[in-house]
Design a protein around this motif. Sequence first.
Motif, PDB file in Angstrom:
ATOM      1  N   VAL A 138      40.867  33.000  36.226  1.00 36.05           N
ATOM      2  CA  VAL A 138      41.653  32.107  35.364  1.00 36.05           C
ATOM      3  C   VAL A 138      41.028  30.716  35.308  1.00 36.05           C
ATOM      4  O   VAL A 138      40.788  30.165  34.224  1.00 36.05           O
ATOM      5  CB  VAL A 138      43.114  32.036  35.859  1.00 36.05           C
ATOM      6  CG1 VAL A 138      43.822  30.813  35.271  1.00 36.05           C
ATOM      7  CG2 VAL A 138      43.867  33.298  35.477  1.00 36.05           C
ATOM      8  N   VAL A 139      40.760  30.110  36.481  1.00 39.41           N
ATOM      9  CA  VAL A 139      40.235  28.739  36.470  1.00 39.41           C
ATOM     10  C   VAL A 139      38.810  28.700  35.925  1.00 39.41           C
ATOM     11  O   VAL A 139      38.434  27.749  35.212  1.00 39.41           O
ATOM     12  CB  VAL A 139      40.313  28.093  37.872  1.00 39.41           C
ATOM     13  CG1 VAL A 139      41.755  27.916  38.306  1.00 39.41           C
ATOM     14  CG2 VAL A 139      39.537  28.879  38.905  1.00 39.41           C
ATOM     15  N   GLU A 140      38.018  29.723  36.215  1.00 42.79           N
ATOM     16  CA  GLU A 140      36.656  29.751  35.680  1.00 42.79           C
ATOM     17  C   GLU A 140      36.677  29.836  34.156  1.00 42.79           C
ATOM     18  O   GLU A 140      35.920  29.137  33.467  1.00 42.79           O
ATOM     19  CB  GLU A 140      35.874  30.937  36.258  1.00 42.79           C
ATOM     20  CG  GLU A 140      35.375  30.742  37.671  1.00 42.79           C
ATOM     21  CD  GLU A 140      34.112  29.879  37.749  1.00 42.79           C
ATOM     22  OE1 GLU A 140      33.702  29.323  36.710  1.00 42.79           O
ATOM     23  OE2 GLU A 140      33.561  29.757  38.847  1.00 42.79           O
ATOM     24  N   TYR A 143      37.969  26.508  32.450  1.00 44.40           N
ATOM     25  CA  TYR A 143      36.978  25.436  32.454  1.00 44.40           C
ATOM     26  C   TYR A 143      35.767  25.803  31.603  1.00 44.40           C
ATOM     27  O   TYR A 143      35.183  24.946  30.929  1.00 44.40           O
ATOM     28  CB  TYR A 143      36.551  25.133  33.889  1.00 44.40           C
ATOM     29  CG  TYR A 143      35.484  24.069  33.993  1.00 44.40           C
ATOM     30  CD1 TYR A 143      35.700  22.788  33.487  1.00 44.40           C
ATOM     31  CD2 TYR A 143      34.251  24.345  34.581  1.00 44.40           C
ATOM     32  CE1 TYR A 143      34.714  21.813  33.565  1.00 44.40           C
ATOM     33  CE2 TYR A 143      33.264  23.372  34.669  1.00 44.40           C
ATOM     34  CZ  TYR A 143      33.506  22.106  34.161  1.00 44.40           C
ATOM     35  OH  TYR A 143      32.521  21.141  34.236  1.00 44.40           O
ATOM     36  N   ALA A 144      35.382  27.062  31.599  1.00 47.44           N
ATOM     37  CA  ALA A 144      34.203  27.480  30.841  1.00 47.44           C
ATOM     38  C   ALA A 144      34.415  27.371  29.338  1.00 47.44           C
ATOM     39  O   ALA A 144      33.477  27.084  28.589  1.00 47.44           O
ATOM     40  CB  ALA A 144      33.837  28.920  31.197  1.00 47.44           C
ATOM     41  N   THR A 145      35.644  27.585  28.871  1.00 47.07           N
ATOM     42  CA  THR A 145      35.900  27.672  27.429  1.00 47.07           C
ATOM     43  C   THR A 145      36.719  26.504  26.875  1.00 47.07           C
ATOM     44  O   THR A 145      36.664  26.241  25.677  1.00 47.07           O
ATOM     45  CB  THR A 145      36.655  28.968  27.100  1.00 47.07           C
ATOM     46  OG1 THR A 145      37.916  28.969  27.816  1.00 47.07           O
ATOM     47  CG2 THR A 145      35.842  30.186  27.515  1.00 47.07           C
ATOM     48  N   ASP A 158      40.396  43.703  24.998  1.00 48.91           N
ATOM     49  CA  ASP A 158      39.398  43.865  23.941  1.00 48.91           C
ATOM     50  C   ASP A 158      39.045  42.559  23.240  1.00 48.91           C
ATOM     51  O   ASP A 158      38.264  42.551  22.283  1.00 48.91           O
ATOM     52  CB  ASP A 158      39.862  44.904  22.914  1.00 48.91           C
ATOM     53  CG  ASP A 158      41.190  44.545  22.263  1.00 48.91           C
ATOM     54  OD1 ASP A 158      41.717  43.454  22.563  1.00 48.91           O
ATOM     55  OD2 ASP A 158      41.692  45.346  21.461  1.00 48.91           O
ATOM     56  N   ASP A 159      39.611  41.433  23.716  1.00 46.58           N
ATOM     57  CA  ASP A 159      39.219  40.130  23.190  1.00 46.58           C
ATOM     58  C   ASP A 159      37.942  39.616  23.851  1.00 46.58           C
ATOM     59  O   ASP A 159      37.408  38.584  23.439  1.00 46.58           O
ATOM     60  CB  ASP A 159      40.338  39.100  23.392  1.00 46.58           C
ATOM     61  CG  ASP A 159      41.535  39.363  22.502  1.00 46.58           C
ATOM     62  OD1 ASP A 159      41.334  39.865  21.386  1.00 46.58           O
ATOM     63  OD2 ASP A 159      42.671  39.079  22.926  1.00 46.58           O
ATOM     64  N   ILE A 160      37.484  40.313  24.886  1.00 43.20           N
ATOM     65  CA  ILE A 160      36.293  39.884  25.619  1.00 43.20           C
ATOM     66  C   ILE A 160      35.088  40.715  25.196  1.00 43.20           C
ATOM     67  O   ILE A 160      35.149  41.950  25.182  1.00 43.20           O
ATOM     68  CB  ILE A 160      36.493  40.023  27.140  1.00 43.20           C
ATOM     69  CG1 ILE A 160      37.747  39.298  27.594  1.00 43.20           C
ATOM     70  CG2 ILE A 160      35.290  39.480  27.894  1.00 43.20           C
ATOM     71  CD1 ILE A 160      38.077  39.535  29.044  1.00 43.20           C
ATOM     72  N   ASP A 161      34.014  40.027  24.862  1.00 47.29           N
ATOM     73  CA  ASP A 161      32.737  40.688  24.588  1.00 47.29           C
ATOM     74  C   ASP A 161      31.789  40.287  25.714  1.00 47.29           C
ATOM     75  O   ASP A 161      31.201  39.202  25.687  1.00 47.29           O
ATOM     76  CB  ASP A 161      32.195  40.241  23.233  1.00 47.29           C
ATOM     77  CG  ASP A 161      30.914  40.975  22.841  1.00 47.29           C
ATOM     78  OD1 ASP A 161      30.213  41.481  23.739  1.00 47.29           O
ATOM     79  OD2 ASP A 161      30.600  41.023  21.635  1.00 47.29           O
ATOM     80  N   HIS A 162      31.678  41.155  26.733  1.00 46.06           N
ATOM     81  CA  HIS A 162      30.861  40.817  27.901  1.00 46.06           C
ATOM     82  C   HIS A 162      29.376  40.754  27.561  1.00 46.06           C
ATOM     83  O   HIS A 162      28.628  39.971  28.163  1.00 46.06           O
ATOM     84  CB  HIS A 162      31.095  41.837  29.015  1.00 46.06           C
ATOM     85  CG  HIS A 162      32.446  41.740  29.646  1.00 46.06           C
ATOM     86  ND1 HIS A 162      32.755  40.799  30.603  1.00 46.06           N
ATOM     87  CD2 HIS A 162      33.577  42.463  29.457  1.00 46.06           C
ATOM     88  CE1 HIS A 162      34.002  40.954  30.986  1.00 46.06           C
ATOM     89  NE2 HIS A 162      34.533  41.956  30.295  1.00 46.06           N
ATOM     90  N   GLU A 163      28.951  41.574  26.618  1.00 46.18           N
ATOM     91  CA  GLU A 163      27.531  41.599  26.274  1.00 46.18           C
ATOM     92  C   GLU A 163      27.084  40.279  25.659  1.00 46.18           C
ATOM     93  O   GLU A 163      26.021  39.740  26.003  1.00 46.18           O
ATOM     94  CB  GLU A 163      27.254  42.751  25.315  1.00 46.18           C
ATOM     95  CG  GLU A 163      25.785  42.926  24.973  1.00 46.18           C
ATOM     96  CD  GLU A 163      25.536  44.138  24.101  1.00 46.18           C
ATOM     97  OE1 GLU A 163      24.446  44.226  23.514  1.00 46.18           O
ATOM     98  OE2 GLU A 163      26.433  45.001  23.998  1.00 46.18           O
ATOM     99  N   PRO A 184      29.037  32.213  35.417  1.00 46.77           N
ATOM    100  CA  PRO A 184      30.047  32.225  36.487  1.00 46.77           C
ATOM    101  C   PRO A 184      31.390  32.800  36.044  1.00 46.77           C
ATOM    102  O   PRO A 184      32.017  33.575  36.778  1.00 46.77           O
ATOM    103  CB  PRO A 184      30.172  30.745  36.868  1.00 46.77           C
ATOM    104  CG  PRO A 184      28.859  30.150  36.490  1.00 46.77           C
ATOM    105  CD  PRO A 184      28.447  30.866  35.244  1.00 46.77           C
ATOM    106  N   ALA A 185      31.828  32.432  34.849  1.00 46.21           N
ATOM    107  CA  ALA A 185      33.090  32.978  34.339  1.00 46.21           C
ATOM    108  C   ALA A 185      32.975  34.473  34.078  1.00 46.21           C
ATOM    109  O   ALA A 185      33.920  35.237  34.326  1.00 46.21           O
ATOM    110  CB  ALA A 185      33.497  32.246  33.058  1.00 46.21           C
TER     111      ALA A 185
END
Length: 297
Positions: A138-140, A143-145, A158-163, A184-185
């Motif tokens: 959560v905190v990563e 702060y990252a976004t 499915d809102d995350i695109d790890h690639e 890091p996130a």
Amino acid sequence: MDEFERHLGVERGLSAHTVRAYIGDVVSLLDHWCRDAEERAELDGLELAALREWLAAGHSSGASRATLARRAASARTFTAWALRAGHLRVDPGPRLAAPSRQRKLPSVLRAEQAKAAMEASGSGAEQGDPVALRDHAVVELLYATGIRVSELCGLDLDDIDHERRVIRVIGKGDKERVVPFGVPADRALGRWISAGRPALVAETSGAALFLGVRGGRLDPRAVRRVVHDAVGAVSGAADLGPHGLRHSAATHLLEGGADLRSVQELLGHATLATTQLYTHVTVERLKAIHDRTHPRS
């Protein structure tokens, strides 16, 4: 009022929180206007004097400049709609003046303090506890976004695109944007999804990315506690919540050389004027460094 509420929520697409605030303001306005009258069946007698008297009453009761500015905006939105809907012959709203909202410089973490907060959260996740893994992710990610706490809690798997290392965010007014995040996130999210989330998932979880201890979608109040704990572990850091991490992310982006338009897009600001507030933060910090270090300051 039902018609006006539908206009705000359906036609303008405002958030439920904003709709509640506007409706509450307008109910207060109409209550004040009707107080000295036995019956007012039509809106057509609503004039500028009544709007001014209502704002003056709020000022006398101790309402802040920000509250008065929002009430004036609510009244202007209502009277403009009432004119188009045929409830008013003349719109008094455009002539309604209100005190400008005071723009306070937000408190932010220094870059080294933000790093320490992330490390403090990460050390708690080393034991593999599901809640600690969630809190670190959560905190990563905040702060990252620089996303809002409501946007974070609304994320699905499915809102995350790890690639590509991006997330799809639904912001204010149901506007969609894509925001990148760093390594890091990505690592913290990966550990939460693979090792933490399965331990908390329940039938009610659905596709929610972040879960509470009972398996439901994570509540914004819980996120605030998580951020307070992480930042509170850093000596000398200001007491910040999730919005403080958003401010910090924007400030550090600008200090690192990002242009205003890019930061506006990342944060989902409707206008550049909102983003420009962060330029004042960076200037204030530069002045503080100058005062502290220059021999002729």
